[in-house]
Motif scaffolding. Structure first.
Motif, PDB file in Angstrom:
ATOM      1  N   GLN A 175       0.842  -1.165   0.171  1.00 50.30           N
ATOM      2  CA  GLN A 175       0.361  -0.096  -0.345  1.00 50.30           C
ATOM      3  C   GLN A 175       1.060   1.478  -0.797  1.00 50.30           C
ATOM      4  OE1 GLN A 175      -2.286  -1.161   3.477  1.00 50.30           O
ATOM      5  NE2 GLN A 175      -3.696  -2.288   1.900  1.00 50.30           N
ATOM      6  N   ARG A 176       2.127   1.545   0.402  1.00 49.05           N
ATOM      7  CA  ARG A 176       2.537   2.685   0.377  1.00 49.05           C
ATOM      8  C   ARG A 176       3.526   2.056  -1.037  1.00 49.05           C
ATOM      9  NH1 ARG A 176       5.977   3.725   5.961  1.00 49.05           N
ATOM     10  NH2 ARG A 176       4.219   2.987   7.787  1.00 49.05           N
ATOM     11  N   LEU A 177       3.700   1.293  -1.888  1.00 52.04           N
ATOM     12  CA  LEU A 177       4.548   1.583  -2.703  1.00 52.04           C
ATOM     13  C   LEU A 177       4.249   1.935  -4.166  1.00 52.04           C
ATOM     14  CD1 LEU A 177       5.726  -2.674  -3.250  1.00 52.04           C
ATOM     15  CD2 LEU A 177       7.142  -0.439  -3.128  1.00 52.04           C
ATOM     16  N   PHE A 178       2.934   2.630  -4.435  1.00 51.07           N
ATOM     17  CA  PHE A 178       3.026   3.091  -5.933  1.00 51.07           C
ATOM     18  C   PHE A 178       1.697   4.525  -5.507  1.00 51.07           C
ATOM     19  CE2 PHE A 178       2.868  -1.345  -6.934  1.00 51.07           C
ATOM     20  CZ  PHE A 178       3.809  -1.260  -7.102  1.00 51.07           C
ATOM     21  N   PRO A 179       1.871   5.299  -6.418  1.00 54.77           N
ATOM     22  CA  PRO A 179       3.150   5.761  -7.285  1.00 54.77           C
ATOM     23  C   PRO A 179       4.428   5.616  -6.616  1.00 54.77           C
ATOM     24  CG  PRO A 179       1.436   7.329  -7.193  1.00 54.77           C
ATOM     25  CD  PRO A 179       1.147   6.752  -5.952  1.00 54.77           C
ATOM     26  N   GLY A 180       4.372   6.401  -5.294  1.00 51.13           N
ATOM     27  CA  GLY A 180       5.958   5.955  -5.132  1.00 51.13           C
ATOM     28  C   GLY A 180       6.857   7.479  -5.271  1.00 51.13           C
ATOM     29  N   HIS A 181       7.989   7.341  -5.441  1.00 55.07           N
ATOM     30  CA  HIS A 181       8.582   8.591  -5.319  1.00 55.07           C
ATOM     31  C   HIS A 181      10.344   8.084  -6.163  1.00 55.07           C
ATOM     32  CE1 HIS A 181       6.349  11.043  -2.944  1.00 55.07           C
ATOM     33  NE2 HIS A 181       6.189  10.395  -2.310  1.00 55.07           N
ATOM     34  N   TYR A 182       9.868   7.492  -7.100  1.00 55.51           N
ATOM     35  CA  TYR A 182      11.218   6.916  -8.118  1.00 55.51           C
ATOM     36  C   TYR A 182      11.341   7.210  -9.692  1.00 55.51           C
ATOM     37  CZ  TYR A 182       8.483   2.938  -5.580  1.00 55.51           C
ATOM     38  OH  TYR A 182       7.687   2.954  -3.827  1.00 55.51           O
ATOM     39  N   GLY A 183      10.989   8.983  -8.842  1.00 57.94           N
ATOM     40  CA  GLY A 183      11.769   9.310 -11.024  1.00 57.94           C
ATOM     41  C   GLY A 183      10.129   9.338 -12.019  1.00 57.94           C
ATOM     42  N   ALA A 184      10.288   9.388 -12.967  1.00 64.27           N
ATOM     43  CA  ALA A 184       9.733   9.305 -13.869  1.00 64.27           C
ATOM     44  C   ALA A 184       8.221   8.174 -14.816  1.00 64.27           C
ATOM     45  CB  ALA A 184      10.478   9.157 -15.624  1.00 64.27           C
ATOM     46  N   ILE A 185       9.358   7.337 -13.966  1.00 66.04           N
ATOM     47  CA  ILE A 185       8.187   6.103 -13.858  1.00 66.04           C
ATOM     48  C   ILE A 185       6.773   6.533 -12.816  1.00 66.04           C
ATOM     49  CG2 ILE A 185       8.978   4.643 -11.984  1.00 66.04           C
ATOM     50  CD1 ILE A 185       7.548   3.186 -15.291  1.00 66.04           C
ATOM     51  N   SER A 186       6.965   7.242 -11.597  1.00 63.24           N
ATOM     52  CA  SER A 186       5.868   7.952 -10.315  1.00 63.24           C
ATOM     53  C   SER A 186       5.198   8.112 -10.844  1.00 63.24           C
ATOM     54  CB  SER A 186       6.544   8.040  -9.982  1.00 63.24           C
ATOM     55  OG  SER A 186       7.340   6.932  -8.581  1.00 63.24           O
ATOM     56  N   ALA A 187       5.993   9.692 -12.340  1.00 64.37           N
ATOM     57  CA  ALA A 187       4.851  10.299 -13.084  1.00 64.37           C
ATOM     58  C   ALA A 187       4.179   9.640 -14.120  1.00 64.37           C
ATOM     59  CB  ALA A 187       5.777  11.462 -13.492  1.00 64.37           C
ATOM     60  N   LEU A 188       4.936   8.908 -14.414  1.00 66.01           N
ATOM     61  CA  LEU A 188       3.509   7.570 -15.468  1.00 66.01           C
ATOM     62  C   LEU A 188       2.766   6.997 -14.391  1.00 66.01           C
ATOM     63  CD1 LEU A 188       4.399   6.735 -18.365  1.00 66.01           C
ATOM     64  CD2 LEU A 188       4.905   5.095 -17.512  1.00 66.01           C
ATOM     65  N   LEU A 189       2.734   6.704 -14.229  1.00 65.26           N
ATOM     66  CA  LEU A 189       2.170   5.337 -13.116  1.00 65.26           C
ATOM     67  C   LEU A 189       0.800   6.978 -12.436  1.00 65.26           C
ATOM     68  CD1 LEU A 189       0.699   3.470 -12.334  1.00 65.26           C
ATOM     69  CD2 LEU A 189       2.257   3.391  -9.871  1.00 65.26           C
ATOM     70  N   GLY A 190       1.200   7.983 -11.455  1.00 64.77           N
ATOM     71  CA  GLY A 190       0.814   9.014 -11.184  1.00 64.77           C
ATOM     72  C   GLY A 190      -0.018   9.834 -12.321  1.00 64.77           C
ATOM     73  N   ASN A 191      -0.017  10.705 -13.365  1.00 64.66           N
ATOM     74  CA  ASN A 191      -0.741  10.554 -14.393  1.00 64.66           C
ATOM     75  C   ASN A 191      -1.612   9.607 -15.387  1.00 64.66           C
ATOM     76  OD1 ASN A 191      -0.686  13.372 -14.178  1.00 64.66           O
ATOM     77  ND2 ASN A 191       1.728  13.262 -14.205  1.00 64.66           N
ATOM     78  N   ALA A 192      -1.460   8.597 -14.844  1.00 59.13           N
ATOM     79  CA  ALA A 192      -2.756   7.825 -15.725  1.00 59.13           C
ATOM     80  C   ALA A 192      -3.507   7.815 -15.956  1.00 59.13           C
ATOM     81  CB  ALA A 192      -2.652   6.003 -14.820  1.00 59.13           C
ATOM     82  N   GLY A 193      -4.497   8.188 -17.262  1.00 60.92           N
ATOM     83  CA  GLY A 193      -5.478   8.775 -17.522  1.00 60.92           C
ATOM     84  C   GLY A 193      -6.827   7.888 -17.044  1.00 60.92           C
ATOM     85  N   ASN A 194      -6.424   6.587 -17.348  1.00 65.28           N
ATOM     86  CA  ASN A 194      -6.794   5.429 -16.479  1.00 65.28           C
ATOM     87  C   ASN A 194      -6.599   4.466 -16.245  1.00 65.28           C
ATOM     88  OD1 ASN A 194      -6.372   4.247 -19.221  1.00 65.28           O
ATOM     89  ND2 ASN A 194      -7.908   5.510 -20.638  1.00 65.28           N
ATOM     90  N   LEU A 195      -7.247   3.667 -15.774  1.00 63.46           N
ATOM     91  CA  LEU A 195      -7.161   1.981 -16.197  1.00 63.46           C
ATOM     92  C   LEU A 195      -6.171   1.269 -16.438  1.00 63.46           C
ATOM     93  CD1 LEU A 195      -6.567  -0.426 -13.413  1.00 63.46           C
ATOM     94  CD2 LEU A 195      -8.650  -1.677 -14.626  1.00 63.46           C
ATOM     95  N   HIS A 196      -6.422   1.242 -18.197  1.00 60.17           N
ATOM     96  CA  HIS A 196      -5.232   0.720 -19.392  1.00 60.17           C
ATOM     97  C   HIS A 196      -3.966   1.622 -19.014  1.00 60.17           C
ATOM     98  CE1 HIS A 196      -4.277  -0.133 -23.330  1.00 60.17           C
ATOM     99  NE2 HIS A 196      -4.749  -0.793 -22.632  1.00 60.17           N
ATOM    100  N   ASP A 197      -3.563   3.228 -18.859  1.00 62.13           N
ATOM    101  CA  ASP A 197      -2.384   3.425 -18.592  1.00 62.13           C
ATOM    102  C   ASP A 197      -1.559   2.879 -17.702  1.00 62.13           C
ATOM    103  OD1 ASP A 197      -3.282   5.023 -20.872  1.00 62.13           O
ATOM    104  OD2 ASP A 197      -3.766   6.725 -19.794  1.00 62.13           O
ATOM    105  N   ALA A 198      -2.753   3.271 -16.446  1.00 59.10           N
ATOM    106  CA  ALA A 198      -2.035   2.473 -15.298  1.00 59.10           C
ATOM    107  C   ALA A 198      -2.012   1.006 -15.597  1.00 59.10           C
ATOM    108  CB  ALA A 198      -2.537   2.564 -13.908  1.00 59.10           C
ATOM    109  N   LEU A 199      -2.595   0.122 -16.483  1.00 55.71           N
ATOM    110  CA  LEU A 199      -1.780  -1.426 -16.190  1.00 55.71           C
ATOM    111  C   LEU A 199      -0.729  -1.347 -17.137  1.00 55.71           C
ATOM    112  CD1 LEU A 199      -5.111  -3.192 -16.450  1.00 55.71           C
ATOM    113  CD2 LEU A 199      -3.653  -2.848 -14.177  1.00 55.71           C
ATOM    114  N   GLN A 200      -0.615  -0.378 -18.196  1.00 56.35           N
ATOM    115  CA  GLN A 200       0.287   0.000 -19.222  1.00 56.35           C
ATOM    116  C   GLN A 200       1.249  -0.353 -18.427  1.00 56.35           C
ATOM    117  OE1 GLN A 200       1.035   2.314 -22.516  1.00 56.35           O
ATOM    118  NE2 GLN A 200      -1.338   1.729 -22.827  1.00 56.35           N
TER     119      GLN A 200
END
Lengths: 300, 348
Positions: free
Chosen positions: B79-104
């Motif tokens: 529960q503490r892992l995501f989106p996290g503070h791991y740089g670009a990948i966290s920004a990618l997950l945090g800005n997912a526009g829908n579930l499909h983006d997040a799962l990608q």
């Protein structure tokens, strides 16, 4: 909490320093005895006693937080140690006849230590009774330190199942079980941060305990879900208690580290035993909880 | 090398591993004991220089479980892992526009987001299924890793979408002695003793838009993440790269020799490398065939005969025997269990 010893470093330093002082004073005024005059059996006996009393002192330090009872217990044991320590040194060092303080150290500190230790044990007993009173609604009759929850001062789901099974076995009267779940706790934890989220659960558990009867038991089921066992309780009374718990939680104004108020709402689910096992009772209470949750409007 | 290896130190220790270190530290446990045998030191982590291999991370998990034997640990970690503070990948997950983006993020960038598990997404008319795959030979920590990943994905999708998504969960392991943790942290639709570690959801959740996402930030983050991936294996580990090679050609799978050719190594070398990743060729091949068979049975409604034909078995008796060897179940029994899982998603 790792090691308690760090809390007592000044007390430990004082005991070591006093022991050294006694040694230095003895060496300063006295003279070493010739090897032939040394009674080894006495040394083994008195030295062993000195060593053991010192060990007990450290065990006390290692297992107890600072406070009155700790000070009395460790002080008493320390004086007993000083008495034996002087006794041991007497075997090695011959003091001149006009010196009397060694008798005071040897015979004076023993009764003093005994008195302090007695007082300490008396207060320890009273302290234990107070702690038992506090723990009563959290552990009922049994103490099983392996079932303590890591986050809150409650017992875990395994203990809940054991206690529920015992309760169901022994009584002909109905046993009620209430499940309590925080609304959107996942959301709260992300907003508050993990430290405040954990503290919220701990403080809520304290609040729930305050609203229980002497015979009830509160456990943390998992996550943000709590379970209350109500022995020998009819449905009507259990429903009332459930309502009271919900009201108490709904009025809880949790304060974040920044001093802001974070309100919580809870849902409850109740199941009353009809010849079921612990697992089926838990399952029914959980199902009732889910129904009450899906019936409510969603709070974002 | 195609894909990352189990003993390759590339995971910044102050990213996902640090979340576990923080969690343990909050319980007042000595950090030196937690870091034992991981090759990490506190000062190194704080300086942001330390890199950990998947094996090192698994060792950290092993130590954490020993120091804090609490069944809730994996779920709280997740529960503490995501989106996290791991740089670009966290920004990618945090800005997912829908579930499909997040799962990608989990299927295409597992190297950056959660290197211990890869993921495969299957979408049919009715469902979506996210299938979690062992990346580096997680061994005895696999259950912890799966619990953390599932709790993490359930929690982050709930946070980003603003609603509780009704995931169904399927696990390869047996029902544990602490089912309450699964129930409270994941949900009530749980299936143990299954063939896949998977999360299933009705399809319509896939495209429904999420609030608070920025398309520009998502695209920029994707641009930043792409160069960190492997040109051939993408975000996959070496083991998963080979698994996908087998999966893509599951009707006539490449032999060990054929897999070794493009890697410019001998079959013996490939064998040794696979052993280092906790598996061997036959195991990967059986896995790929079982997983594909289950996908056809579960999501595409194929009959046993159709699956046998698709997998190039000469007759269905042969296929049944093989299926039983891979999974311990006959295809029919497996299909019944799957039907029960799927049925609960759409109660009549």
């Amino acid at each position: 909490m790792g090691n308690m010893t760090a809390l007592h470093r000044w007390s430990i330093a004082a005991i070591v320093a006093t022991g050294l002082c006694i040694l230095i004073l003895n060496l300063a005024v006295g003279a070493l005895k010739p090897a032939a005059d040394i009674a080894w059996l006495d040394i083994a006996g008195e030295g062993g006693a000195a060593l053991l009393s010192l060990m007990w002192t450290f065990f006390i330090f290692n297992s107890r937080p600072a406070g009155w009872v700790t000070r009395l217990l460790s002080g008493g044991l320390a004086f007993i140690f000083f008495s034996y320590w002087q006794d041991v040194l007497d075997e090695f060092i011959q003091l001149p006849a006009h010196v009397h303080w060694d008798h005071w150290v040897e015979s004076g500190s023993m009764p003093l230590g005994m008195i302090l230790l007695t007082l300490g044990i008396y207060h320890w007993h009273r302290e234990q009774r107070a702690i038992n009173r506090q723990l009563l609604k959290r552990e009922r009759i049994f103490r099983e330190h392996r079932s303590f929850d890591a986050l809150t001062p409650l017992s875990d789901a395994r203990y809940l199942r054991e206690q529920l099974a015992l309760e169901l076995q022994h009584t002909q009267q109905p046993v009620s079980l209430i499940m309590i779940d925080l609304d959107c706790f996942d959301h709260s934890r992300r907003l508050l941060g993990s430290a405040d989220g954990d503290r919220l659960l701990r403080e809520l558990s304290e609040l729930l305990v305050l609203n229980l009867r002497q015979k009830d038991l509160l456990c943390r089921y998992a996550g943000d879900r709590f379970a209350v066992v109500l022995p020998a309780t009819e449905r009507l009374i259990a429903e009332n208690l459930g309502r009271e718990l919900k009201q108490a939680a709904d009025h809880f104004a949790f304060k974040t580290r920044r001093g802001e108020t974070h309100r919580v709402t809870v849902h409850t689910g109740l199941a009353v035993s009809h010849h079921d096992s612990a697992d089926s009772l838990i399952e029914r209470a959980n199902r009732c909880l889910l129904q009450s949750r899906s019936g409510q409007p969603r709070v974002a | 090398m195609n894909g990352y290896l189990a003993d390759q130190a590339f995971i910044p220790a102050h990213h996902q591993p640090a979340v576990l270190i923080d969690l343990i530290h909050d319980q007042g446990i000595d950090l030196n004991r937690l870091l034992r045998h991981t090759g990490l030191f506190q000062e190194q982590i704080l300086s942001g220089e330390a890199r950990l291999s998947p094996h090192g991370w698994l060792q950290l998990i092993h130590n954490a479980r020993r120091l804090l034997p609490d069944p809730e640990l994996s779920f709280r970690y997740g529960q503490r892992l995501f989106p996290g503070h791991y740089g670009a990948i966290s920004a990618l997950l945090g800005n997912a526009g829908n579930l499909h983006d997040a799962l990608q993020v989990f299927t295409g960038f597992s190297k950056l987001v959660f290197p211990l598990l890869g993921a495969r997404l299957t979408v049919t008319d009715q469902h979506l299924c996210l299938h979690w795959l062992d990346s580096c030979g997680n061994g005895s920590e696999h259950r912890f890793v799966v619990e953390a990943a599932m709790a993490g994905l359930a929690s982050v999708t709930r946070w980003l979408s603003g609603e509780r998504l009704p995931w169904a969960f399927q696990f390869r392991h047996a029902r544990p002695s602490y089912p309450e943790q699964y129930q409270v942290h994941l949900g009530d639709t749980l299936y143990f003793d299954g063939q896949l570690d998977a999360m299933i959801l009705p399809r319509h959740y896939l495209e429904s838009p999420w609030p608070g996402a920025s398309t520009i930030a998502w695209r920029a983050a994707k641009q930043q993440c792409q160069p960190q991936l492997d040109p051939l294996a993408g975000g996959d580990s070496f083991r998963l790269y080979l698994y996908r090679q087998l999966l893509q050609n599951v009707a006539s799978p490449p032999s060990l020799q054929q897999l070794a050719n493009p890697l410019q190594c001998s079959p013996a070398t490939l064998k040794r490398r696979l052993r280092d990743q906790g598996c061997h060729y036959q195991q990967l091949l059986d896995q790929a065939r079982l997983h594909q068979a289950i996908h056809w049975l579960q999501f595409h409604g194929y009959s046993t005969e159709q699956v046998a034909r698709q997998l190039n078995f000469t007759d269905s008796t042969n296929f049944r025997r093989s299926f039983k060897r891979w999974s311990g179940l006959t295809p029919a029994a497996c299909q019944r269990a799957l039907a029960a899982t799927m049925g609960s998603l759409y109660p009549a």
